[in-house]
Design an enzyme around this catalytic site. Structure first.
Site, PDB file in Angstrom:
ATOM      1  N   THR B  13       7.938   1.202 -10.547  1.00 29.31           N
ATOM      2  CA  THR B  13       8.656  -0.068  -9.920  1.00 29.31           C
ATOM      3  C   THR B  13       7.469  -0.899  -9.387  1.00 29.31           C
ATOM      4  O   THR B  13       7.632  -2.114  -9.598  1.00 29.31           O
ATOM      5  CB  THR B  13       9.144   0.378  -8.444  1.00 29.31           C
ATOM      6  OG1 THR B  13      10.120   1.403  -8.844  1.00 29.31           O
ATOM      7  CG2 THR B  13       9.791  -0.629  -7.683  1.00 29.31           C
ATOM      8  N   GLU B 129      -5.845  -2.706  -1.167  1.00 29.24           N
ATOM      9  CA  GLU B 129      -5.094  -3.352  -0.104  1.00 29.24           C
ATOM     10  C   GLU B 129      -3.692  -2.718  -0.229  1.00 29.24           C
ATOM     11  O   GLU B 129      -3.058  -2.349   1.005  1.00 29.24           O
ATOM     12  CB  GLU B 129      -4.954  -4.840  -0.153  1.00 29.24           C
ATOM     13  CG  GLU B 129      -4.169  -5.518   0.862  1.00 29.24           C
ATOM     14  CD  GLU B 129      -4.721  -5.212   2.118  1.00 29.24           C
ATOM     15  OE1 GLU B 129      -5.869  -5.804   2.561  1.00 29.24           O
ATOM     16  OE2 GLU B 129      -4.139  -4.400   2.778  1.00 29.24           O
ATOM     17  N   VAL B 132      -2.008   0.742   1.905  1.00 31.43           N
ATOM     18  CA  VAL B 132      -1.658   0.858   3.207  1.00 31.43           C
ATOM     19  C   VAL B 132      -0.916  -0.621   3.722  1.00 31.43           C
ATOM     20  O   VAL B 132      -1.248  -1.586   3.457  1.00 31.43           O
ATOM     21  CB  VAL B 132      -2.932   0.857   4.396  1.00 31.43           C
ATOM     22  CG1 VAL B 132      -2.133   0.884   5.694  1.00 31.43           C
ATOM     23  CG2 VAL B 132      -3.692   1.840   3.959  1.00 31.43           C
ATOM     24  N   GLY B 134       1.978  -1.861   2.316  1.00 30.59           N
ATOM     25  CA  GLY B 134       2.362  -2.488   1.053  1.00 30.59           C
ATOM     26  C   GLY B 134       1.683  -3.853   1.249  1.00 30.59           C
ATOM     27  O   GLY B 134       0.639  -3.958   0.737  1.00 30.59           O
ATOM     28  N   LYS B 205      -2.758   7.239   4.984  1.00 32.01           N
ATOM     29  CA  LYS B 205      -2.845   5.856   5.179  1.00 32.01           C
ATOM     30  C   LYS B 205      -3.775   5.845   6.532  1.00 32.01           C
ATOM     31  O   LYS B 205      -4.626   4.820   6.513  1.00 32.01           O
ATOM     32  CB  LYS B 205      -1.524   4.950   5.534  1.00 32.01           C
ATOM     33  CG  LYS B 205      -0.801   4.986   4.129  1.00 32.01           C
ATOM     34  CD  LYS B 205       0.586   4.484   4.296  1.00 32.01           C
ATOM     35  CE  LYS B 205       1.366   4.302   2.784  1.00 32.01           C
ATOM     36  NZ  LYS B 205       2.858   4.255   3.132  1.00 32.01           N
TER      37      LYS B 205
END
Lengths: 435, 435
Positions: B13, B129, B132, B134, B205
């Site tokens: 995705t 980046e 964590v 999105g 995260k």
């Protein structure tokens, strides 16, 4: 270890914060940049008053030129504020090949083009994270990790004084004048609060947000600005009853080749995160084509929060200097030659929903006349409230569907001429359809 | 114009989002970086399925080595996820002198040290980046403009699946199992949701947030993790009646030379901005010594938002390459040699407030026994609710003042042995005293 020497112009509240931060977190700054960042000199007209911070080892002077002409100083931090002498000092610092960090939104909103061009010509940097949203790192984010996005919307609560006043009006049901007075006594509003409460400061910040989001030059005069002075406790209460809160928003939208740029009190749904930004806090909400909506929240002013943003910028410069480079990112995030100038949509062409309050004689047929006049101007009514009668003059509140502002103004001018209308009608724009 | 060639590993995705973004916003990326960033090749075991994005001009291969060994490719984007083969591919890319961008929190939480060391040895960059929050640019902010701060606290809602489930439980009064099932049908939860609902993903995260905020290496095993599977509709309702919402939080706190690192369902006051983070949205709230509290909010997952963060990182690399430099900022924001290892406080030593629910026989004297046992363990009661009788077994809810977790557990073990207690007692930690 490389030492980077900084000169500070302006020893007010934020200047004191910068002195404090550089002293307290010196070792942290070294651990992150690999450089020692020291404050060599500090210029202010008043260098004798104790600001409660330790100035040991810092050269204090009343003469800014001692900093501007010092070849050892690589970075000038401008915290004087206002147009002059800040503008002259910044241009002089640039001419001397120094990088500049500033918190001065007024200066950049009005003289930004001149300053960016000078910085470009000299190959130096101009950074200004502290100019919008105090400690909130929103400008860095727009230029940095969000850079892959085309932004469609930016909304900001960026003036702590206004937000403090509106928050207290909402919580206490109090009127504007009353809360302003108390805010002044508590130090949350200036003795002359015009720049804040009339939306001027917010417009300055919007100007910078627009430039970074859309890569556009903005003529400050084209930004429609309306302050919060005419917001009444009654409007705040009606807003609540419809599920809204009133916030002073900086609003920027991209609409094809036009930009909407407006500052005004705005009703937003209470379940929007922006509606929960209380007191002196600030928040900026952006919508990017890929990231979607993203919001940043924090202290929009104050000594320490603003110093965080200023020194964040100095550390950014420090990392570049350590790497031996400059201007890896242009001041607005877009390459200078790519910055364009989108026309700003006239306020009359803006389409949004409206809250309108009429003060009318309580008499049969009044509502029909108002509704008729709105309809004749093509304005469709979403809902309506007529308060229970407590006097001969009653407020009639109408929430419209989307309408063109010019049509709203025309209809209100007509309705205000009716014999049954007893005060100039007021309206507040609504933003409840954010993407 | 310089061309920067990217190779993509993993065409799921997010990979599709990266392809889409690079195509749609190619000109914007040039306007901001001065470089053309092109996707040269893409490797996936399945290269035949149509992902609904245009792959014209991109070399598709099942063999990752074609990317890892291609000297033209300067940046490898790893979007495979999981430990292997992601780890081997990332290390190989680094060994070939390529910069790496990844969204893989599991990989970095477990193999971060090895990967950072390899990147350092090769002088290449590793950016993450998207790992964590999105699309939320929180890691860049911590490393970037917030860098002048010593952080004391980081709190995050960083798992969209859990937040979606808890939001629906709150809104509908529904039970966990029921909402999970519906979330699975709607694609908001995986067929095997263990990693999400047991808090594992959140712990990964948190591991990264701790490293960036505190400059510390973290052993994932030391993070206390508790998922949301035992949260009942009853707890959600009690929380509401006390003015709280339940969120799965990643919590990191600096306490002297120790770090608190824990993931668990947490009650937070409904007027905290974090409490208004609904559905699949994420938010991270940090407290710095100068900036104070600052919060970032946005889409924590999804194709486009995650692609925004990935390409934001690639553009960051692009700007460095344009400037002819690398590693102007180390992966964790601290110089590698400054990264230390703070011990993590055992969960038993954590001090916080607690919500405790007992299921007890409705009989005089029960409450006194419970209160007595809590008191004997040094636990002070802030408030108590005993529900109206609807059966012989009634819930007794106690809110404590601050207590040590070891004392809570000891007291509950004792109380659960009482003959009048009919179920294992449950407790939920409270965070309502944030600075």
């Amino acid at each position: 270890m490389k030492e980077i020497k900084v000169g500070l112009l302006g020893f007010g509240t934020i200047g004191a914060g910068v002195v404090k931060l550089l002293k307290e977190n010196a070792s942290l700054i070294e651990e992150k940049t690999g450089a020692r960042i020291t404050l060599k000199a500090l210029a202010d007209l008043d260098i004798s008053t104790d600001r409660g911070v330790d100035v040991t080892g810092i050269h204090l002077t009343k003469n800014a030129d001692e900093i501007l002409a010092d070849p050892e100083i690589a970075v000038v931090v401008e915290l004087i504020g206002g147009y002059e002498p800040a503008r002259s000092f910044v241009l002089k610092a640039i001419a001397h090949g120094k990088h500049v960090v500033t918190a001065n939104k007024a200066l950049l909103a009005v003289h930004g083009d001149e300053i960016y061009a000078a910085a470009r010509a000299q190959g130096v940097e101009i950074l200004f994270e502290a100019a919008v949203g105090g400690g909130i790192p929103v400008l860095s984010a727009i230029k940095g990790n969000l850079a892959a996005n085309r932004f469609s919307t930016v909304l900001g609560i960026v003036n702590g004084t206004c937000n403090y006043i509106l928050t207290r009006m909402t919580q206490e049901g109090a009127d504007f004048a009353e809360v302003l007075k108390s805010a002044q006594q508590m130090g949350y509003a200036e003795a002359d609060p015009t720049f804040d409460i009339e939306g001027v400061d917010t417009a300055h910040k919007l100007c910078l947000l627009l430039s970074l989001c859309f890569g556009t030059r903005v003529n400050l005069k084209d930004i429609y600005s309306e302050g919060i002075t005419s917001i009444s406790a009654e409007d705040v209460n009606f807003a609540k009853s419809f599920g809204y809160r009133i916030k002073l928003l900086a609003i920027g939208k991209r609409d094809g080749e036009q930009i909407e740029a407006r500052v005004h009190p705005t009703m937003i749904p209470i379940d929007y995160p922006l509606a929960d930004v209380h007191g002196v806090f600030n928040a900026i909400r952006l919508t990017g084509d890929f990231v979607g909506p993203v919001m940043f929240y924090g202290r929009g002013a104050g000594r320490d929060a603003t110093a965080s943003a200023v020194i964040g910028d100095v550390m950014d410069l420090g990392r570049n200097m350590e790497a031996g480079i400059s201007r890896r990112c242009a001041p607005l995030g877009f390459l200078d030659q790519m910055v364009t100038e989108y026309p700003i949509k006239p306020i009359g062409d803006v389409v949004t929903k409206y809250y309108i309050r009429f003060q009318a004689v309580d008499r049969p047929g009044v509502l029909a006349r108002i509704a008729g006049a709105l309809g004749a101007s093509g304005i469709s009514i979403a809902s309506m409230v007529q308060s229970a009668r407590s006097s001969d003059i009653v407020p009639i509140v109408i929430m419209t569907h989307e309408a063109r502002e010019a049509d709203i103004r025309k209809a209100l001018a007509e309705i205000d001429g009716f014999d049954v209308i007893r005060e100039k009608s007021t309206f507040i724009r609504i933003e409840d359809n954010l993407t």
